[in-house]
Design a protein around this motif. Structure first.
Motif: not given
Length: 510
Positions: A204-216, A310-315, A341-349
């Motif tokens: 949830t916004p106040d308790k986030t385990v995995w945030a978009p644009g940041e690796s878990l 190549a695999h059209q993956a967003d995760t 890691r950051m290059r992939a995140l920057r591409n929306g992965v």
């Protein structure tokens, strides 16, 4: 050369277009396959031209026919016209260049060489680098020839070389302007428009385990269930369930699972959670890479982003981190991996990483809170991660504890959970759920009483008391609890604030 591709006749290089210094039969640097790939991608999608045109300088293509095709594509893009082979053929026909570039057949062959959109920029950088090398080589040959002339003046030659090098630096900077400014933005849009307030991928916004644009990163010893937990999050990303540990998980378009560490065991673990009705989703939205990658990510930082494209993956799920890099203890390689890691995140992965702890901590007491320095390898691996979950417990033990060591927002847990190894599911231990504990306490709970229960006994420290207080206050904020304010201390001593299950909470379970 890709199979089935034939070169049009009479397609010389730029060095055939007039006098040029002898190169001692050495062929100048070029990559015709990269040139074909860029042109093919631009024919499929006109917007790719906008991306690669800032990378490519004038006369970047080695083959004149390719340069002609590129200029025609630029013209079509400027007029906002389609860039497909049919429209391109018509334009080249009108210009009288169609047969010189190989005719309609060659244009369609180029279009058939289409790679993923994410690869076009990398191919354009290859073309640019080869063109720069050709210019440097030609400059070097001219310098050699001038130095061998009778009566050559060293100072004059040195001055000419320095002038050519200045011009070359300016050319390189100009051709790289898109590369240098592509990811730069003004401060307001960076703060307001980069998606910093986007909904979490897990939590949830106040308790986030995995945030978009940041690796878990999920860390733990072998056998404590980090793969079991990760698989549930993956299946939730695929839409096969809505929550994991009673926290929502956002859906994904397609997941690429890098099963580098014991893929057969990973398949066996996944099979516990797979049903016949899941076949269509798993075939279309889950891609699994078995075994080692073509190269380690510290050696090829673009590989992670390229795989996703190549695999059209967003995760992407990396299982496990030790198999993705050359070594875990080298700080330099850890920084190189973070760049990947950051290059992939920057591409929306979005990225999830499974990792191991140091062996010395494997047998630590279950209730003991781990620290980031107990994660195996260089500290820069965790420093670059957005969120770090640490699973503690005995190998094979169904009851383990999740510690949230690095948090995007508020800390989640510690959570005592139970793995069902037969079904591949994980559930919260109800005896450590503050809402359940409060509901079962007719006289309510103080912050200290809750902290003591969550710790499993012992004297809670200040940080434990603060976490317990926040949990109780969250229950009050959501209407599941009420608070009776305490009394300040005096000669007779004070009284702590006490929390009670609300009438609404009791009625909901009554």
């Amino acid at each position: 050369m890709p199979q089935g591709t034939t070169l049009p006749p009479e397609m010389p290089s730029h060095y055939d277009e007039g006098p040029a210094p002898a190169l001692d039969a050495a062929e100048p640097p070029y990559n015709v396959d990269a040139e074909r790939a860029v042109l093919g991608a631009c024919m499929h999608r006109g917007d790719i031209i906008d991306t690669v045109r800032h990378v490519l300088a004038d006369d970047a293509f080695y083959r004149p026919a390719h340069e002609t095709i590129w200029c025609a594509l630029l013209g079509l893009r400027r007029e906002d016209k389609p860039t497909d082979p049919i429209v391109l053929t018509e334009l080249l026909q009108q210009q009288g260049d169609l047969q010189r570039v190989g005719g309609p057949v060659y244009l369609h062959q180029l279009a058939d060489l289409y790679y993923s959109p994410g690869s076009a920029e990398h191919h354009a950088e290859i073309i640019r680098d080869k063109a720069n090398l050709r210019r440097l080589l030609a400059s070097a040959v001219r310098t050699v020839q001038r130095a061998q002339e009778p009566g050559a003046d060293p100072e004059a030659i040195r001055s000419e070389v320095e002038g050519e090098m200045r011009a070359e630096r300016e050319r390189a900077l100009a051709s790289g302007q898109g590369r240098l400014s592509r990811f730069a933005r003004d401060g307001w849009s960076f703060v307001k428009e980069t998606g910093a307030d986007a909904e979490p991928l897990w939590g949830t916004p106040d308790k986030t385990v995995w945030a978009p644009g940041e690796s878990l990163m999920i860390v733990g010893a072998p056998g404590v269930g980090k793969t079991t937990l990760a698989h549930q999050v993956i299946f939730a990303r695929l839409g096969l369930q809505e929550t994991v540990l009673e926290m929502p998980v956002a859906s994904s378009r397609r997941v690429l699972y890098l099963a580098m560490d014991r893929p057969k065991q990973i398949a066996k673990a996944m099979a516990r959670r797979v049903f016949d009705s899941d076949e269509k989703i798993l075939r279309e939205r889950l891609v699994v890479w078995e075994g080692p990658l073509p190269a380690t990510l510290d050696k090829e930082p673009d590989l992670l982003a390229d795989l996703a494209a190549a695999h059209q993956a967003d995760t992407i799920v990396i299982d496990s981190l030790k198999d993705a890099v050359s070594t875990m203890v080298d700080d330099g390689l850890a920084v190189a991996f973070h760049n990947a890691r950051m290059r992939a995140l920057r591409n929306g992965v979005e990225i999830m990483e499974l990792h191991h702890q140091r062996k010395a901590t494997a047998d630590a007491p279950r209730g003991q809170r781990p620290t980031l320095d107990q994660v195996y390898g260089s500290t820069w691996f965790t420093a670059g991660a957005g969120s770090v979950l640490f699973v503690t417990g005995r190998a094979g033990d169904p009851a383990v504890t999740l510690h949230h060591l690095k948090t995007p927002t508020g800390e989640v847990g510690p959570l005592d959970v139970t793995h069902d190894h037969k079904r591949g599911t994980t559930t919260l231990d109800p005896t450590k759920d503050p809402a359940i504990l409060l509901r079962n306490a007719p006289n309510g709970l103080t912050t200290r009483e809750l902290a003591t229960v969550l710790l499993g006994g012992g004297d809670p420290e200040r940080a434990d008391l603060e976490k317990a207080r926040r949990r109780l206050e969250n229950l009050v904020a959501t209407g599941l609890a009420t608070k009776a304010d305490g009394i300040a201390g005096g000669a007779g001593g004070g009284q702590q604030a006490r929390y009670y299950a609300s009438a609404r909470h009791l009625a909901a379970v009554g």
